[in-house]
Design a protein around this motif. Sequence first.
Motif: not given
Length: 195
Positions: A100-102, A109-110, A146-149
């Motif tokens: 996810d990119e948050l 929340l995006y 940039q994203t959740v690992p």
Amino acid sequence: MQSKRKVKDMYRKPVWLRIAWGTMQAVLIVAVFSFVVREFMFTNYVVYGQSMMPTIRDGERIIVNKIGYELMEPDRFDLIIFHADEDSDYIKRIIGLPGDELRYESDTLYVNGEAVEEDFLEESKGSNGSEVFTDDFTLEDLTDEQTVPEDHVFVLGDNRQNSIDSRQIGYVPAEEIVGRVNMTFWPPQNIRFVH
């Protein structure tokens, strides 16, 4: 005939010994069953602190479902217990899943560029004294990624202004997750399932 009966009675255990042996067996079975349930199925916790208010309040006791959680894919917005360090377990809500990119922008929340509703925060936002409930941030601001690992989640407390969560401690490794919170059971007037 009488001599045979006397011989049988000599080898028969006294009543108190049979009762004691039966009781010991029952206690052992209960202890083993309790250990298996607590280690592999369910456990309970007492919540300390206000980071999950009003969803979970300080002092409430909760039931945590451990059955196969390490094998399942976590779901967004699951309430989980995880090992924060050697001495502490935290309760938080999963916001970001692997890949996810948050970002938070203007209290929204995006996830992967799309706005996502957080209905569970409505009560908190309404009673909040300030205008902003969740400060703006991006994953890159907090973690340089940039994203959740893979095999990690990003968690936040429901009381966003009073919570130590992934904004401070970083991602939570999947192997540190104890399980999903299912219900509160104490105090009795607060018994409820948690979704």
